[in-house]
Design a protein around this motif. Sequence first.
Motif, PDB file in Angstrom:
ATOM      1  N   GLN A 134      -3.637  42.363   4.090  1.00 38.07           N
ATOM      2  CA  GLN A 134      -4.248  41.917   2.746  1.00 38.07           C
ATOM      3  C   GLN A 134      -3.126  41.455   1.689  1.00 38.07           C
ATOM      4  N   ARG A 140      -9.483  39.041   2.940  1.00 35.63           N
ATOM      5  CA  ARG A 140     -10.005  39.020   1.666  1.00 35.63           C
ATOM      6  C   ARG A 140      -9.520  40.195   0.941  1.00 35.63           C
ATOM      7  N   CYS A 178      -9.064  35.233   5.557  1.00 31.47           N
ATOM      8  CA  CYS A 178      -8.875  34.016   4.533  1.00 31.47           C
ATOM      9  C   CYS A 178      -8.451  33.028   5.558  1.00 31.47           C
ATOM     10  N   SER A 179      -9.182  31.800   4.802  1.00 29.45           N
ATOM     11  CA  SER A 179      -8.853  30.480   5.484  1.00 29.45           C
ATOM     12  C   SER A 179      -7.328  30.034   5.365  1.00 29.45           C
TER      13      SER A 179
END
Length: 181
Positions: A134, A140, A178-179
Amino acid sequence: MLYGSPPSRRRDALRNRAAIVQAASDLMTGVRSGPPMPEIARRAGVGQATIYRHFPDRRALAEAVVTYQVDRLEIVAATVDHPAAFRALLLEVLRRQVAMRSLVPLALKLEQGSRNRLQHRVIAALTGPLRRAQACGHVRADLTPADLALLFAMVHGATEAGVAAERSVDLLLDGVFCSPA
């Protein structure tokens, strides 16, 4: 650690117990129902009576196997220091859950206290790698360690429903990570 065994056991008894747990763990991978005790005994190289001396019933054996799996997870998770590696770690945990689908119903029948302790250990093992991922923007920001239990429940539901459990794992991970920008 030998999966909850008392330290006063003889060395051969400790070896037998470890062999039984390893055999049961191996045999529970990829099967829908628990493996028969005679097959576990054969694979462990012990007699069936030896299994019952160590584990009075399937629930006790299931608890030892789950504990063994959690012990392994803690060791692996402790080595995950690169933030991007959390995806591979979580993927492996979820895939093992799918592969060991016969163990999950047995684990759900454990005493509430045992289930809570084991779940706490899993979440604790994954929390450090989660937080590092993170911090670097790989996961996310709103995902909490407690949400991991929800992910496990979702995969269990997909597995029990007989839907594409592997696909559900991929979709879950896409929602967690996350992309790349």
